[in-house]
Design a protein around this motif. Structure first.
Motif, PDB file in Angstrom:
ATOM      1  N   LEU A   4      62.576  35.688  34.710  1.00 33.09           N
ATOM      2  CA  LEU A   4      62.241  36.610  35.794  1.00 33.09           C
ATOM      3  C   LEU A   4      63.236  37.754  35.827  1.00 33.09           C
ATOM      4  O   LEU A   4      64.397  37.584  35.474  1.00 33.09           O
TER       5      LEU A   4
ATOM      6  N   GLU B 134      62.532  40.009  40.826  1.00 34.68           N
ATOM      7  CA  GLU B 134      61.521  38.963  40.989  1.00 34.68           C
ATOM      8  C   GLU B 134      62.112  37.693  41.585  1.00 34.68           C
ATOM      9  O   GLU B 134      61.394  36.890  42.184  1.00 34.68           O
ATOM     10  N   THR B 135      63.416  37.494  41.448  1.00 39.71           N
ATOM     11  CA  THR B 135      64.056  36.301  42.010  1.00 39.71           C
ATOM     12  C   THR B 135      64.359  36.456  43.498  1.00 39.71           C
ATOM     13  O   THR B 135      64.562  35.462  44.187  1.00 39.71           O
TER      14      THR B 135
END
Length: 90
Positions: A8, A12-13
């Protein structure tokens, strides 16, 4: 270009953080713009929402009623506290 962590991108995390860490600092400001930071325990409610329980009379609740813009800082709840037990004196 975004760096990848475990497949990711770093951005996105971000939605995963509240599900992994249950402590954050909620930053608010009152109607005059005076800032206030409050440590709160949270629970994730999906990838884009966190919930916490506070009295409607708490300062951060009153601040949100007057000015709904907030900022949060998520801390790793499992991290070792390196400054715990110090007096702050030199």
């Amino acid at each position: 270009m975004s760096q990848r962590t475990g497949g990711l991108t770093r951005w996105e995390t971000v939605p995963q953080l509240p599900a992994q860490h249950h402590y954050l600092v909620l930053d608010t400001a009152d109607g005059e713009g005076r800032p206030w930071a409050s440590p709160v325990f949270v629970a994730a409610d999906g990838p884009h929402r966190v919930l916490w329980v506070s009295s409607p009379d708490s300062r951060h609740s009153r601040n949100i009623a007057a000015r709904p813009e907030v900022a949060i800082t998520v801390y790793d709840s499992a991290a070792e506290c390196l400054s715990c037990g110090t007096s702050g004196r030199r």
